[in-house]
Write a protein that holds these residues in place. Structure first.
Motif, PDB file in Angstrom:
ATOM      1  N   LEU A  20       0.612  -1.141  -0.384  1.00 49.24           N
ATOM      2  CA  LEU A  20      -0.156  -0.148  -0.063  1.00 49.24           C
ATOM      3  C   LEU A  20       0.752   1.297  -0.215  1.00 49.24           C
ATOM      4  CD1 LEU A  20      -2.562   1.437   0.094  1.00 49.24           C
ATOM      5  CD2 LEU A  20      -2.445   1.421   2.121  1.00 49.24           C
ATOM      6  N   ALA A  21       2.078   0.952   0.973  1.00 42.06           N
ATOM      7  CA  ALA A  21       2.663   2.454   0.939  1.00 42.06           C
ATOM      8  C   ALA A  21       3.119   2.467  -0.903  1.00 42.06           C
ATOM      9  CB  ALA A  21       4.077   2.429   2.195  1.00 42.06           C
ATOM     10  N   PHE A  22       3.799   1.271  -1.232  1.00 39.74           N
ATOM     11  CA  PHE A  22       4.467   1.807  -2.517  1.00 39.74           C
ATOM     12  C   PHE A  22       3.642   3.085  -3.334  1.00 39.74           C
ATOM     13  CE2 PHE A  22       8.214  -1.541  -0.789  1.00 39.74           C
ATOM     14  CZ  PHE A  22       9.005  -0.309  -1.695  1.00 39.74           C
ATOM     15  N   SER A  23       2.374   1.793  -3.278  1.00 36.18           N
ATOM     16  CA  SER A  23       1.337   2.435  -4.362  1.00 36.18           C
ATOM     17  C   SER A  23       0.795   3.709  -3.932  1.00 36.18           C
ATOM     18  CB  SER A  23      -0.121   1.541  -4.198  1.00 36.18           C
ATOM     19  OG  SER A  23      -1.380   1.821  -4.884  1.00 36.18           O
ATOM     20  N   MET A  24       0.589   4.215  -2.696  1.00 35.14           N
ATOM     21  CA  MET A  24       0.599   5.643  -2.385  1.00 35.14           C
ATOM     22  C   MET A  24       1.762   6.994  -2.791  1.00 35.14           C
ATOM     23  SD  MET A  24      -1.199   4.616   1.080  1.00 35.14           S
ATOM     24  CE  MET A  24      -2.638   6.847   0.634  1.00 35.14           C
ATOM     25  N   GLU A  57      -0.936  11.491   1.704  1.00 35.92           N
ATOM     26  CA  GLU A  57      -0.542  10.265   1.368  1.00 35.92           C
ATOM     27  C   GLU A  57       0.398   9.327   1.502  1.00 35.92           C
ATOM     28  OE1 GLU A  57      -0.997  10.891  -2.704  1.00 35.92           O
ATOM     29  OE2 GLU A  57      -3.242  10.667  -2.854  1.00 35.92           O
ATOM     30  N   LEU A  58       1.487  10.655   2.269  1.00 37.55           N
ATOM     31  CA  LEU A  58       3.190  10.263   2.502  1.00 37.55           C
ATOM     32  C   LEU A  58       2.497   9.543   4.217  1.00 37.55           C
ATOM     33  CD1 LEU A  58       5.241  12.972   1.092  1.00 37.55           C
ATOM     34  CD2 LEU A  58       5.136  10.797   0.976  1.00 37.55           C
ATOM     35  N   ILE A  59       1.895  10.774   4.753  1.00 37.21           N
ATOM     36  CA  ILE A  59       1.375  10.209   6.268  1.00 37.21           C
ATOM     37  C   ILE A  59       1.131   8.804   6.366  1.00 37.21           C
ATOM     38  CG2 ILE A  59       1.323  11.042   8.245  1.00 37.21           C
ATOM     39  CD1 ILE A  59       0.990  14.213   7.549  1.00 37.21           C
ATOM     40  N   THR A  60       0.161   8.774   5.509  1.00 38.23           N
ATOM     41  CA  THR A  60      -0.198   7.468   5.747  1.00 38.23           C
ATOM     42  C   THR A  60       0.266   6.278   4.852  1.00 38.23           C
ATOM     43  OG1 THR A  60      -2.603   9.258   4.836  1.00 38.23           O
ATOM     44  CG2 THR A  60      -2.717   6.325   4.373  1.00 38.23           C
ATOM     45  N   ALA A  61       0.754   6.699   4.023  1.00 38.42           N
ATOM     46  CA  ALA A  61       1.864   5.821   3.824  1.00 38.42           C
ATOM     47  C   ALA A  61       2.579   5.240   4.866  1.00 38.42           C
ATOM     48  CB  ALA A  61       2.297   5.862   2.208  1.00 38.42           C
ATOM     49  N   VAL A  62       3.077   5.930   5.425  1.00 38.51           N
ATOM     50  CA  VAL A  62       4.077   5.675   6.598  1.00 38.51           C
ATOM     51  C   VAL A  62       3.271   5.013   8.641  1.00 38.51           C
ATOM     52  CG1 VAL A  62       5.435   7.106   8.674  1.00 38.51           C
ATOM     53  CG2 VAL A  62       5.743   7.884   6.464  1.00 38.51           C
ATOM     54  N   MET A  63       1.998   5.330   7.952  1.00 37.44           N
ATOM     55  CA  MET A  63       1.479   5.003   8.892  1.00 37.44           C
ATOM     56  C   MET A  63       1.194   3.207   8.971  1.00 37.44           C
ATOM     57  SD  MET A  63      -1.424   7.865   9.868  1.00 37.44           S
ATOM     58  CE  MET A  63      -2.345   6.719  11.964  1.00 37.44           C
ATOM     59  N   GLY A 129      10.162  16.532   0.836  1.00 38.03           N
ATOM     60  CA  GLY A 129      11.324  15.946   0.914  1.00 38.03           C
ATOM     61  C   GLY A 129      11.733  15.041   1.941  1.00 38.03           C
ATOM     62  N   LYS A 130      11.241  15.660   3.435  1.00 36.46           N
ATOM     63  CA  LYS A 130      11.376  15.096   5.054  1.00 36.46           C
ATOM     64  C   LYS A 130      10.248  13.592   4.845  1.00 36.46           C
ATOM     65  CE  LYS A 130      13.106  18.488   7.510  1.00 36.46           C
ATOM     66  NZ  LYS A 130      12.428  19.251   8.868  1.00 36.46           N
ATOM     67  N   LEU A 131       9.546  13.917   4.621  1.00 38.44           N
ATOM     68  CA  LEU A 131       8.052  13.220   4.567  1.00 38.44           C
ATOM     69  C   LEU A 131       8.781  11.495   3.692  1.00 38.44           C
ATOM     70  CD1 LEU A 131       4.718  15.275   4.634  1.00 38.44           C
ATOM     71  CD2 LEU A 131       5.876  13.657   6.850  1.00 38.44           C
ATOM     72  N   ARG A 132       8.815  12.052   2.515  1.00 40.66           N
ATOM     73  CA  ARG A 132       9.409  11.173   1.721  1.00 40.66           C
ATOM     74  C   ARG A 132      10.453  10.257   2.104  1.00 40.66           C
ATOM     75  NH1 ARG A 132       9.100  10.554  -4.180  1.00 40.66           N
ATOM     76  NH2 ARG A 132       8.179  12.721  -4.383  1.00 40.66           N
ATOM     77  N   ASN A 133      11.515  10.961   2.564  1.00 34.60           N
ATOM     78  CA  ASN A 133      12.994  10.215   3.197  1.00 34.60           C
ATOM     79  C   ASN A 133      12.045   9.630   4.154  1.00 34.60           C
ATOM     80  OD1 ASN A 133      14.969  12.064   1.475  1.00 34.60           O
ATOM     81  ND2 ASN A 133      15.028  13.876   2.510  1.00 34.60           N
ATOM     82  N   ILE A 134      11.226  10.149   4.986  1.00 33.64           N
ATOM     83  CA  ILE A 134      10.939   9.312   6.236  1.00 33.64           C
ATOM     84  C   ILE A 134       9.939   7.679   5.714  1.00 33.64           C
ATOM     85  CG2 ILE A 134       8.967   8.701   8.115  1.00 33.64           C
ATOM     86  CD1 ILE A 134       9.726  11.444   8.538  1.00 33.64           C
ATOM     87  N   LEU A 135       9.647   7.920   4.400  1.00 32.78           N
ATOM     88  CA  LEU A 135       8.870   6.767   3.729  1.00 32.78           C
ATOM     89  C   LEU A 135       9.980   5.598   3.329  1.00 32.78           C
ATOM     90  CD1 LEU A 135       6.787   4.323   3.124  1.00 32.78           C
ATOM     91  CD2 LEU A 135       5.882   7.024   1.505  1.00 32.78           C
ATOM     92  N   GLU A 137      12.907   5.577   3.803  1.00 27.18           N
ATOM     93  CA  GLU A 137      14.029   4.607   4.703  1.00 27.18           C
ATOM     94  C   GLU A 137      13.142   3.259   5.110  1.00 27.18           C
ATOM     95  OE1 GLU A 137      15.851   5.286   9.218  1.00 27.18           O
ATOM     96  OE2 GLU A 137      15.902   7.375   7.591  1.00 27.18           O
ATOM     97  N   LYS A 138      11.851   3.622   5.891  1.00 30.41           N
ATOM     98  CA  LYS A 138      10.287   2.595   6.160  1.00 30.41           C
ATOM     99  C   LYS A 138      10.747   1.531   5.254  1.00 30.41           C
ATOM    100  CE  LYS A 138       8.056   3.380   9.532  1.00 30.41           C
ATOM    101  NZ  LYS A 138       9.211   2.938  10.203  1.00 30.41           N
ATOM    102  N   LEU A 139      10.778   2.467   3.842  1.00 26.18           N
ATOM    103  CA  LEU A 139      10.796   1.037   2.415  1.00 26.18           C
ATOM    104  C   LEU A 139      11.941   0.261   2.738  1.00 26.18           C
ATOM    105  CD1 LEU A 139       7.887   2.855   1.140  1.00 26.18           C
ATOM    106  CD2 LEU A 139       6.965   0.761   1.758  1.00 26.18           C
TER     107      LEU A 139
END
Length: 141
Positions: A20-24, A57-63, A129-135, A137-139
């Motif tokens: 789901l995170a990749f799709s988002m 969408e970035l925050i939802t993907a992180v969640m 950019g910050k949110l993308r980096n967080i995501l 990294e998690k992925l």
């Protein structure tokens, strides 16, 4: 922005979902490309709304990767504040302000002026950019 203790009941635990995170993340890229093609003067409201959707969408993907889900947009900035200290108070405030602007656009027919984008676009891109980096990294974990 509400504090985590006030809204944590609006979040529930789910199975972590990297797909789901990749799709988002793919949708985030589509939205960002769309923003680039729009005239800021004519489409400021649409651009602001799309920036909000990208952030949401970035925050939802992180969640999702963390194994959490919510239907409440108010929860998103509070989630970041509680679990991700990489965003400062001003950045969290801007995310929540953009949520409110988006709600005015969607529910009240509000029109954003081009100067709103001029004043906030660089900071929004920085937050994205910050949110993308967080995501990302998690992925990669």
């Amino acid at each position: 922005m509400k504090e985590w203790d006030e809204i944590k009941d609006e979040v529930w635990k789910v199975k972590p979902d990297k797909e789901l995170a990749f799709s988002m993340l793919k949708m985030v890229n589509v939205r960002l490309n769309a923003i680039k093609s729009l005239d800021k003067k004519e489409f400021a409201s649409i651009i602001a709304e799309n920036y909000y959707e990208v952030i949401k969408e970035l925050i939802t993907a992180v969640m999702s990767v963390d194994g959490y889900k919510t239907l409440s947009h108010e929860v998103l900035a509070s989630y970041l504040k509680q679990f991700y200290k990489t965003l400062d108070r001003n950045e969290l405030f801007l995310i929540d302000q953009l949520r409110q602007v988006r709600n005015k656009i969607v529910y009240k027919g509000f029109f954003v002026q081009e100067n709103y984008l001029e004043a906030n676009e660089n900071q929004l891109k920085f937050i994205i950019g910050k949110l993308r980096n967080i995501l990302e990294e998690k992925l990669s974990e």
